[in-house]
Design an enzyme around this catalytic site. Structure first.
Site, PDB file in Angstrom:
ATOM      1  N   TYR A   1      -1.384  -0.137  10.881  1.00 49.12           N
ATOM      2  CA  TYR A   1      -1.605  -0.494   9.246  1.00 49.12           C
ATOM      3  C   TYR A   1      -0.326  -0.012   8.348  1.00 49.12           C
ATOM      4  O   TYR A   1       0.283  -1.150   7.722  1.00 49.12           O
ATOM      5  CB  TYR A   1      -3.097   0.123   8.631  1.00 49.12           C
ATOM      6  CG  TYR A   1      -3.302  -0.437   7.262  1.00 49.12           C
ATOM      7  CD1 TYR A   1      -3.298  -1.763   7.044  1.00 49.12           C
ATOM      8  CD2 TYR A   1      -3.101   0.665   6.251  1.00 49.12           C
ATOM      9  CE1 TYR A   1      -3.601  -2.142   5.435  1.00 49.12           C
ATOM     10  CE2 TYR A   1      -3.289   0.205   4.801  1.00 49.12           C
ATOM     11  CZ  TYR A   1      -3.469  -1.014   4.482  1.00 49.12           C
ATOM     12  OH  TYR A   1      -3.586  -1.432   3.185  1.00 49.12           O
TER      13      TYR A   1
ATOM     14  N   SER B   1       0.846  -1.223  -0.155  1.00 51.75           N
ATOM     15  CA  SER B   1      -0.199  -0.025  -0.086  1.00 51.75           C
ATOM     16  C   SER B   1       0.834   1.436   0.219  1.00 51.75           C
ATOM     17  O   SER B   1       2.008   1.266   0.522  1.00 51.75           O
ATOM     18  CB  SER B   1      -0.816   0.162   1.234  1.00 51.75           C
ATOM     19  OG  SER B   1      -1.702   1.211   1.253  1.00 51.75           O
TER      20      SER B   1
HETATM   21  P1  NAP Z   1     -11.337  -6.590   1.621  1.00 54.27           P
HETATM   22  O1  NAP Z   1     -12.357  -6.136   0.401  1.00 54.27           O
HETATM   23  O2  NAP Z   1     -11.561  -6.449   2.911  1.00 54.27           O
HETATM   24  O3  NAP Z   1     -10.767  -8.146   1.247  1.00 54.27           O
HETATM   25  C1  NAP Z   1      -9.805  -8.585   2.011  1.00 54.27           C
HETATM   26  C2  NAP Z   1      -9.498 -10.221   1.794  1.00 54.27           C
HETATM   27  O4  NAP Z   1      -8.713 -10.845   2.802  1.00 54.27           O
HETATM   28  C3  NAP Z   1     -10.791 -10.747   1.839  1.00 54.27           C
HETATM   29  O5  NAP Z   1     -11.133 -11.583   0.558  1.00 54.27           O
HETATM   30  C4  NAP Z   1     -10.894 -11.676   3.148  1.00 54.27           C
HETATM   31  O6  NAP Z   1     -11.626 -12.919   2.911  1.00 54.27           O
HETATM   32  C5  NAP Z   1      -9.413 -12.100   3.304  1.00 54.27           C
HETATM   33  N1  NAP Z   1      -8.847 -12.308   4.485  1.00 54.27           N
HETATM   34  C6  NAP Z   1      -8.923 -11.416   5.586  1.00 54.27           C
HETATM   35  N2  NAP Z   1      -8.281 -12.335   6.624  1.00 54.27           N
HETATM   36  C7  NAP Z   1      -7.951 -13.305   6.300  1.00 54.27           C
HETATM   37  C8  NAP Z   1      -7.598 -14.482   6.922  1.00 54.27           C
HETATM   38  N3  NAP Z   1      -7.492 -14.465   8.134  1.00 54.27           N
HETATM   39  N4  NAP Z   1      -7.508 -15.536   6.157  1.00 54.27           N
HETATM   40  C9  NAP Z   1      -7.859 -15.768   4.979  1.00 54.27           C
HETATM   41  N5  NAP Z   1      -8.326 -14.549   4.181  1.00 54.27           N
HETATM   42  C10 NAP Z   1      -8.288 -13.304   4.808  1.00 54.27           C
HETATM   43  O7  NAP Z   1      -9.892  -5.654   1.113  1.00 54.27           O
HETATM   44  P2  NAP Z   1      -9.164  -5.258  -0.200  1.00 54.27           P
HETATM   45  O8  NAP Z   1      -9.307  -3.828  -0.310  1.00 54.27           O
HETATM   46  O9  NAP Z   1      -9.675  -6.070  -1.221  1.00 54.27           O
HETATM   47  O10 NAP Z   1      -7.692  -5.444   0.187  1.00 54.27           O
HETATM   48  C11 NAP Z   1      -6.966  -6.512  -0.320  1.00 54.27           C
HETATM   49  C12 NAP Z   1      -5.681  -5.795  -0.143  1.00 54.27           C
HETATM   50  O11 NAP Z   1      -5.277  -4.658  -0.714  1.00 54.27           O
HETATM   51  C13 NAP Z   1      -5.120  -5.762   1.316  1.00 54.27           C
HETATM   52  O12 NAP Z   1      -4.001  -6.299   1.509  1.00 54.27           O
HETATM   53  C14 NAP Z   1      -4.992  -4.244   1.597  1.00 54.27           C
HETATM   54  O13 NAP Z   1      -4.249  -3.904   2.636  1.00 54.27           O
HETATM   55  C15 NAP Z   1      -4.569  -3.867   0.309  1.00 54.27           C
HETATM   56  N6  NAP Z   1      -5.014  -2.409  -0.153  1.00 54.27           N
HETATM   57  C16 NAP Z   1      -6.194  -2.112  -0.035  1.00 54.27           C
HETATM   58  C17 NAP Z   1      -6.568  -0.595  -0.130  1.00 54.27           C
HETATM   59  C18 NAP Z   1      -7.959  -0.115  -0.500  1.00 54.27           C
HETATM   60  O14 NAP Z   1      -8.170   1.056  -0.369  1.00 54.27           O
HETATM   61  N7  NAP Z   1      -8.838  -1.065  -0.319  1.00 54.27           N
HETATM   62  C19 NAP Z   1      -5.442   0.129  -0.597  1.00 54.27           C
HETATM   63  C20 NAP Z   1      -4.038  -0.223  -0.568  1.00 54.27           C
HETATM   64  C21 NAP Z   1      -3.877  -1.640  -0.181  1.00 54.27           C
HETATM   65  P3  NAP Z   1     -12.537 -13.633   4.160  1.00 54.27           P
HETATM   66  O15 NAP Z   1     -12.969 -12.701   5.051  1.00 54.27           O
HETATM   67  O16 NAP Z   1     -13.326 -14.383   3.411  1.00 54.27           O
HETATM   68  O17 NAP Z   1     -11.298 -14.426   4.872  1.00 54.27           O
END
Ligand code: NAP
Length: 233
Positions: free
Chosen positions: A145, A132
């Site tokens: 974070y 990120s």
């Molecule tokens: P999201 O919609 O909340 O998705 C998170 C994913 O992680 C879900 O599929 C969740 O699946 C899985 N997960 C969480 N805990 C887990 C566990 N203990 N075991 C297995 N799976 C787990 O978030 P997103 O925005 O797509 O984020 C994905 C990545 O992008 C993250 O690393 C985040 O830090 C990064 N990111 C996001 C943003 C943003 O603005 N959204 C910006 C920069 C970076 P389950 O709940 O089904 O397990």
């Protein structure tokens, strides 16, 4: 193209990455805890003609990850799963702190350690982790974070230097704000300025599509449309 394992594939960025890599010709192993969402993803991928296996797994459970993955051989690992508990450090409970560290940091050990040995034996493979821009830009509420995402950058660069001579590529894709349900967020029209999950999936696809002797190690992905009232993320 081979097989790609994507963690956090049940929704958001991970789901978009799984769909994009399937569209690019990869068979997919989709990992997350939510079986129903993984099944629906796999049904969509299978309909498009590629294979997809749903693997319901809590990636913070070291023993379960080792059991599930120790015999898997994948060409691409996308460490995407992550959580964001955004609050001032002084108000953060130990449980919240540990959850962030367990998913965003310790699970990188469990999953990558289970799959890397076969990549090294084969002399090929790609480990791409979603970081990120928070990993290098501080903000109020981001102590834990941002810290975990700074770890991703440092860990991945060291790992890259350790394994690149053995044919294995290591990359970090670091997005700015993405319109997903991350951190319990509800997506509304106010998120229109953000990147779409598909934009990040496109960046991952580019990073892993380089010629055999070329590595994009770090890619930062930003929007051109920051919200006027906030500093751009
Ligand atoms: P999201 O919609 O909340 O998705 C998170 C994913 O992680 C879900 O599929 C969740 O699946 C899985 N997960 C969480 N805990 C887990 C566990 N203990 N075991 C297995 N799976 C787990 O978030 P997103 O925005 O797509 O984020 C994905 C990545 O992008 C993250 O690393 C985040 O830090 C990064 N990111 C996001 C943003 C943003 O603005 N959204 C910006 C920069 C970076 P389950 O709940 O089904 O397990």
């Amino acid at each position: 193209m081979g097989t790609a394992l994507v963690t956090g594939a049940s929704r958001g960025i991970g789901r978009a990455i799984a769909l994009r890599l399937a569209g690019d010709g990869y068979d997919v192993i989709a990992v997350a805890r939510s079986q129903d969402e993984l099944d629906s993803l796999c049904a969509e991928i299978t309909k498009s003609g590629r294979k997809c296996r749903a693997l319901a797994l809590d990636i913070t459970d070291a023993a379960a990850v080792s059991r599930a993955l120790r015999n898997e051989s994948v060409d691409v690992l996308v460490n995407n799963a992550g959580v964001g508990i955004i609050k001032p450090f002084a108000e953060m409970s130990l449980d919240e702190w540990n959850t962030m560290l367990d998913v965003n940091v310790n699970a990188l050990y469990h999953v990558t350690h289970a799959l890397l040995p076969r990549m090294l034996e084969r002399g090929s493979g790609h480990v791409c982790t979603i970081g990120s821009i928070s990993g290098r830009s501080a903000y109020v509420g981001g102590a834990a974070y941002s810290g975990t995402k700074a770890f991703v950058t440092a860990w991945a660069e060291s790992l890259m230097l350790e394994v690149r001579g053995r044919g294995v590529k290591v990359s970090v894709v670091a997005p700015g704000g993405v319109a997903t349900e991350f951190s319990g967020h509800t997506v509304t029209d106010a998120d229109l300025w953000k990147l779409a999950a598909e934009d990040v999936a496109g960046a991952v696809a580019q990073v892993i599509a380089t010629p055999p002797d070329v590595l994009i190690h770090r890619m930062e992905v930003r929007t051109l449309t920051p919200p006027p009232s906030k500093s751009a993320k």
